[in-house]
Scaffold this motif. Structure first.
Motif, PDB file in Angstrom:
ATOM      1  N   GLN A   8     -24.851 -18.134  -5.429  1.00 26.93           N
ATOM      2  CA  GLN A   8     -25.342 -17.393  -6.594  1.00 26.93           C
ATOM      3  C   GLN A   8     -26.779 -17.820  -6.906  1.00 26.93           C
ATOM      4  O   GLN A   8     -27.227 -18.881  -6.473  1.00 26.93           O
ATOM      5  N   PRO A   9     -27.520 -16.984  -7.643  1.00 30.76           N
ATOM      6  CA  PRO A   9     -28.923 -17.327  -7.957  1.00 30.76           C
ATOM      7  C   PRO A   9     -29.085 -18.651  -8.701  1.00 30.76           C
ATOM      8  O   PRO A   9     -30.104 -19.323  -8.562  1.00 30.76           O
ATOM      9  N   ASP A  10     -28.058 -19.057  -9.478  1.00 33.11           N
ATOM     10  CA  ASP A  10     -28.186 -20.306 -10.219  1.00 33.11           C
ATOM     11  C   ASP A  10     -27.815 -21.528  -9.378  1.00 33.11           C
ATOM     12  O   ASP A  10     -27.805 -22.650  -9.868  1.00 33.11           O
ATOM     13  N   GLY A  11     -27.511 -21.349  -8.099  1.00 32.34           N
ATOM     14  CA  GLY A  11     -27.192 -22.447  -7.198  1.00 32.34           C
ATOM     15  C   GLY A  11     -25.700 -22.700  -7.032  1.00 32.34           C
ATOM     16  O   GLY A  11     -25.293 -23.471  -6.175  1.00 32.34           O
ATOM     17  N   SER A  12     -24.887 -22.057  -7.826  1.00 35.36           N
ATOM     18  CA  SER A  12     -23.438 -22.246  -7.689  1.00 35.36           C
ATOM     19  C   SER A  12     -22.912 -21.361  -6.554  1.00 35.36           C
ATOM     20  O   SER A  12     -23.633 -20.527  -6.003  1.00 35.36           O
ATOM     21  N   ILE A  13     -21.654 -21.539  -6.233  1.00 37.72           N
ATOM     22  CA  ILE A  13     -21.029 -20.755  -5.166  1.00 37.72           C
ATOM     23  C   ILE A  13     -19.791 -20.075  -5.725  1.00 37.72           C
ATOM     24  O   ILE A  13     -18.992 -20.699  -6.432  1.00 37.72           O
ATOM     25  N   LYS A  14     -19.638 -18.779  -5.410  1.00 37.28           N
ATOM     26  CA  LYS A  14     -18.461 -18.024  -5.810  1.00 37.28           C
ATOM     27  C   LYS A  14     -17.683 -17.612  -4.569  1.00 37.28           C
ATOM     28  O   LYS A  14     -18.275 -17.262  -3.553  1.00 37.28           O
ATOM     29  N   GLU A  15     -16.370 -17.643  -4.689  1.00 35.49           N
ATOM     30  CA  GLU A  15     -15.506 -17.183  -3.599  1.00 35.49           C
ATOM     31  C   GLU A  15     -15.161 -15.729  -3.887  1.00 35.49           C
ATOM     32  O   GLU A  15     -14.512 -15.417  -4.885  1.00 35.49           O
ATOM     33  N   LEU A  16     -15.600 -14.842  -2.996  1.00 35.89           N
ATOM     34  CA  LEU A  16     -15.387 -13.408  -3.180  1.00 35.89           C
ATOM     35  C   LEU A  16     -14.620 -12.829  -1.997  1.00 35.89           C
ATOM     36  O   LEU A  16     -14.625 -13.395  -0.903  1.00 35.89           O
ATOM     37  N   PRO A  17     -13.955 -11.686  -2.199  1.00 31.39           N
ATOM     38  CA  PRO A  17     -13.236 -11.064  -1.078  1.00 31.39           C
ATOM     39  C   PRO A  17     -14.179 -10.726   0.073  1.00 31.39           C
ATOM     40  O   PRO A  17     -15.313 -10.288  -0.139  1.00 31.39           O
ATOM     41  N   ASP A  18     -13.708 -10.943   1.279  1.00 35.22           N
ATOM     42  CA  ASP A  18     -14.472 -10.625   2.485  1.00 35.22           C
ATOM     43  C   ASP A  18     -14.609  -9.114   2.587  1.00 35.22           C
ATOM     44  O   ASP A  18     -13.635  -8.383   2.406  1.00 35.22           O
ATOM     45  N   PRO A  19     -15.814  -8.618   2.879  1.00 37.85           N
ATOM     46  CA  PRO A  19     -15.986  -7.165   2.983  1.00 37.85           C
ATOM     47  C   PRO A  19     -15.335  -6.571   4.236  1.00 37.85           C
ATOM     48  O   PRO A  19     -15.565  -5.419   4.560  1.00 37.85           O
ATOM     49  N   LYS A  20     -14.526  -7.335   4.935  1.00 35.71           N
ATOM     50  CA  LYS A  20     -13.758  -6.850   6.097  1.00 35.71           C
ATOM     51  C   LYS A  20     -14.654  -6.377   7.233  1.00 35.71           C
ATOM     52  O   LYS A  20     -14.505  -5.269   7.727  1.00 35.71           O
ATOM     53  N   SER A  21     -15.563  -7.232   7.642  1.00 38.37           N
ATOM     54  CA  SER A  21     -16.372  -6.902   8.803  1.00 38.37           C
ATOM     55  C   SER A  21     -15.521  -6.941  10.070  1.00 38.37           C
ATOM     56  O   SER A  21     -15.830  -6.299  11.051  1.00 38.37           O
ATOM     57  N   ASN A  22     -14.408  -7.709  10.032  1.00 40.31           N
ATOM     58  CA  ASN A  22     -13.492  -7.782  11.162  1.00 40.31           C
ATOM     59  C   ASN A  22     -12.113  -7.374  10.661  1.00 40.31           C
ATOM     60  O   ASN A  22     -11.407  -8.155  10.040  1.00 40.31           O
ATOM     61  N   ASN A  23     -11.715  -6.156  10.929  1.00 43.99           N
ATOM     62  CA  ASN A  23     -10.450  -5.632  10.413  1.00 43.99           C
ATOM     63  C   ASN A  23      -9.234  -6.137  11.178  1.00 43.99           C
ATOM     64  O   ASN A  23      -8.116  -5.869  10.767  1.00 43.99           O
ATOM     65  N   PHE A  24      -9.410  -6.830  12.287  1.00 43.33           N
ATOM     66  CA  PHE A  24      -8.281  -7.220  13.119  1.00 43.33           C
ATOM     67  C   PHE A  24      -7.889  -8.687  12.955  1.00 43.33           C
ATOM     68  O   PHE A  24      -7.065  -9.185  13.690  1.00 43.33           O
ATOM     69  N   SER A  25      -8.475  -9.396  12.018  1.00 43.14           N
ATOM     70  CA  SER A  25      -8.174 -10.805  11.823  1.00 43.14           C
ATOM     71  C   SER A  25      -7.409 -10.974  10.517  1.00 43.14           C
ATOM     72  O   SER A  25      -7.788 -10.429   9.489  1.00 43.14           O
ATOM     73  N   THR A  26      -6.329 -11.732  10.567  1.00 44.73           N
ATOM     74  CA  THR A  26      -5.506 -11.943   9.382  1.00 44.73           C
ATOM     75  C   THR A  26      -5.115 -13.413   9.254  1.00 44.73           C
ATOM     76  O   THR A  26      -5.057 -14.134  10.245  1.00 44.73           O
ATOM     77  N   ASP A  27      -4.869 -13.843   8.025  1.00 43.07           N
ATOM     78  CA  ASP A  27      -4.408 -15.187   7.721  1.00 43.07           C
ATOM     79  C   ASP A  27      -3.071 -15.068   7.001  1.00 43.07           C
ATOM     80  O   ASP A  27      -2.824 -14.093   6.293  1.00 43.07           O
TER      81      ASP A  27
END
Length: 177
Positions: A108-127
């Motif tokens: 983030q601009p303030d230096g922190s980190i946010k965990e956001l959903p992956d935009p699904k660049s790889n649709n064939f990988s799952t956890d």
């Protein structure tokens, strides 16, 4: 007549080296057939059997249709074959199966980190997170499934009709009888 002559023979007929070799052979045969040793696994001696739950995490499993895998292969109440350290354990029950969302860390601009959903660049990988349940023998070194110790961080190989992949143990829960 001397007991031992100049050529090392006993009573002039039997060589001492041959007698020694014959004695070793007889003792080995006696040891094999009279004292064959213990049978069974060392891990099973003095161990009690208790129910166990094993949590596994699967990261980056490449599959075209994860929902089909969940519906037909890996579903709660079903069974899967488990291979631990290249030793087949047999079938074990699947208690639960939970798909995990794919996320990425975004600065983030303030230096922190946010965990956001992956935009699904790889649709064939799952956890996913799997919970298996079975019976384990408890030894002084920990729980044993089949003939293999089970510890956090160990890889499990899961095999079924239409899948074969590896997962990693992330938690063990022993149940009291």
């Amino acid at each position: 007549m001397a007991i031992l002559d100049t050529k090392g023979r006993l009573f002039g007929k039997i060589n001492l080296l041959d007698l020694g070799a014959l004695l070793v052979i007889v003792l080995v045969i006696f040891g094999i057939f009279v004292f064959p040793g213990t049978s069974g696994s060392v891990a099973q001696v003095g161990a009690k059997t208790v129910p166990i739950e094993v949590d596994l995490v699967v990261r980056g499993l490449n599959v075209r249709n994860p929902q089909q895998l969940y519906d037909k292969g890996l579903k709660a109440g079903g069974k899967t074959n488990v291979i631990i350290r290249n030793q087949p354990h047999g079938e074990i029950a699947i208690k639960s199966m939970q798909p995990l969302p794919r996320t990425i860390n975004v600065p983030q601009p303030d230096g922190s980190i946010k965990e956001l959903p992956d935009p699904k660049s790889n649709n064939f990988s799952t956890d996913m997170l799997l919970t298996l349940e079975g019976k384990a023998q408890i030894t002084q070194n920990g729980p044993v499934l089949g003939n293999s110790k089970v510890k956090i961080g160990m890889p499990f190989e899961l095999e079924g009709f239409n899948y074969n992949f590896n997962a990693t143990v992330i938690d063990l829960r022993l149940k009291d009888k």
